[in-house]
Design an enzyme around this catalytic site. Sequence first.
Site, short mmCIF file in Angstrom:
data_model
loop_
_atom_site.label_atom_id
_atom_site.label_comp_id
_atom_site.label_asym_id
_atom_site.label_seq_id
_atom_site.Cartn_x
_atom_site.Cartn_y
_atom_site.Cartn_z
N SER A 201 -41.16 10.59 33.24
CA SER A 201 -39.99 11.45 33.22
C SER A 201 -39.32 11.37 31.85
O SER A 201 -39.24 10.30 31.24
CB SER A 201 -39.01 10.98 34.30
OG SER A 201 -37.85 11.79 34.29
N THR A 242 -42.70 29.06 36.03
CA THR A 242 -42.58 29.22 34.59
C THR A 242 -42.30 27.88 33.93
O THR A 242 -41.42 27.14 34.38
CB THR A 242 -41.46 30.22 34.27
OG1 THR A 242 -41.79 31.46 34.89
CG2 THR A 242 -41.29 30.41 32.76
N CYS A 328 -30.52 6.44 42.39
CA CYS A 328 -31.06 7.34 43.41
C CYS A 328 -30.69 6.88 44.80
O CYS A 328 -30.52 7.70 45.69
CB CYS A 328 -32.56 7.45 43.26
SG CYS A 328 -32.96 8.01 41.63
C1 LIG Z 1 -35.67 7.56 37.54
C2 LIG Z 1 -36.89 7.18 38.28
C3 LIG Z 1 -37.59 8.13 39.07
C4 LIG Z 1 -37.10 9.53 39.26
O1 LIG Z 1 -37.26 10.28 38.11
P1 LIG Z 1 -36.61 11.73 37.99
O2 LIG Z 1 -37.23 12.30 36.77
O3 LIG Z 1 -35.14 11.50 37.85
O4 LIG Z 1 -36.94 12.49 39.22
C5 LIG Z 1 -38.73 7.71 39.71
N1 LIG Z 1 -39.18 6.45 39.58
C6 LIG Z 1 -38.55 5.52 38.85
C7 LIG Z 1 -39.11 4.15 38.75
C8 LIG Z 1 -37.37 5.85 38.18
O5 LIG Z 1 -36.76 4.92 37.46
#
Ligand SMILES: *Cc1c(COP(=O)(O)O)cnc(C)c1O
Length: 403
Positions: A201, A242, A328
């Site tokens: 990410s 897209t 989260c």
């Molecule tokens: C932040 C995180 C995610 C989620 O990533 P996003 O791009 O925000 O959906 C998944 N796994 C771990 C270990 C994270 O730290």
Amino acid sequence: MKMPIYMDYHATTPVDPGVVEAMLPYMTDQFGNAASRQHAYGWEAEGAVEHARKSIAESINASPNEIVFTSGATESNNLALKGVAEAIRSKGNHIICGRTEHRSILDVCEVLSRNGFRVSYVDVDGEGVVRPEAVLGLMTSDTILVSVMAANNEIGTISPLEEIGRVCLERGVLFHSDATQAYGKIPLDVRRMNIHLLSISAHKICGPKGVGALYVRKKNPRVSLVPQQDGGGHEGGMRSGTLNVPGIVGLAKAAEISFRTLHEESGRVGMLRDRLEESLLSIDGARRNGDPANRLWNNISVTIPYVRAEGLIAALKNDIAISSGSACSSADRDAAKVSHVLHAVGLDDEMARCTIRIGVGRFTTAEEVEYAAGKIIDAVGVLRAQSPEYQLSMKSVSHNVPT
Ligand SMILES: *Cc1c(COP(=O)(O)O)cnc(C)c1O
């Protein structure tokens, strides 16, 4: 110093100015749709996306055609687990994942288990390490997929990916790793580590929010996935929609900067982390969580008995932005829920509630670290002075001291 001082780099990171600069032209002059095949605007956008794809592939020793761009690691994790589970259901219905995984893995596993899959959760040791023998011990002839994160987002523990990859290879099981926290901080090599799918990410590496990627192996073996979003057949049909061209350019630039500066940044930020952590561990009774030998160089997880994280964080809110754990899990606002990660490493509810997570990073300074250490220590002193339980514990300690 900009107040409050940001020390929650595991939740998200500020975008590097170099990344913003790289992205800007793709929002203004070069705004084309990467799927427009008939004019220069489209070609330019496509060129930028393919350049980014190549650079991200190289950073993990993959081929460009093995990179699928997504909206972030949550989507990558969904696509990897659900996509593989659906695609090879006929080969077996058993999935293994770590107990300390991010919610975007655990929640997907829960959905899969409601849809006829059997999910086993690998225990971790007291430092949060998933042992390869433990993974092997759970494997059956029905096992199709193992998912173990590269580094934990709460306690920073780094998994022995190469050893787990070897176990998966020997048993012919696919291996996925959520590398969101590890990517850009430690070297990752999908071939050497026998990784078949890998999630990343941008916003955890000083890139923009809402963009990420999934590595999907194309040979030895070719991994098949059932797409989880249908439409125009973008990304080789694996992820329609897209393409987020500026985001993808930003992801690649963020990765490039992270890997280019990895050596010096791990040293500089690691030293700041150590300094802050040492100060916090000087607090009476404070203890560190995670694997001291193998963890992210920007992570601190400390338990400070008799000081509830919720109260401490609130007391510090004008000075420092820190958290009690995963952003989260805090998104669902269920404050009563204690961290599954801290439980998994053996902390009871009370100790888990007394745990704070700090993430420092690229824009953290020595001055900020010094200021933060002082503020946290002071706040702990104030909160403990108001805590009847702490006062009581002090009395019982002094009673036991021989005079
Ligand atoms: C932040 C995180 C995610 C989620 O990533 P996003 O791009 O925000 O959906 C998944 N796994 C771990 C270990 C994270 O730290």
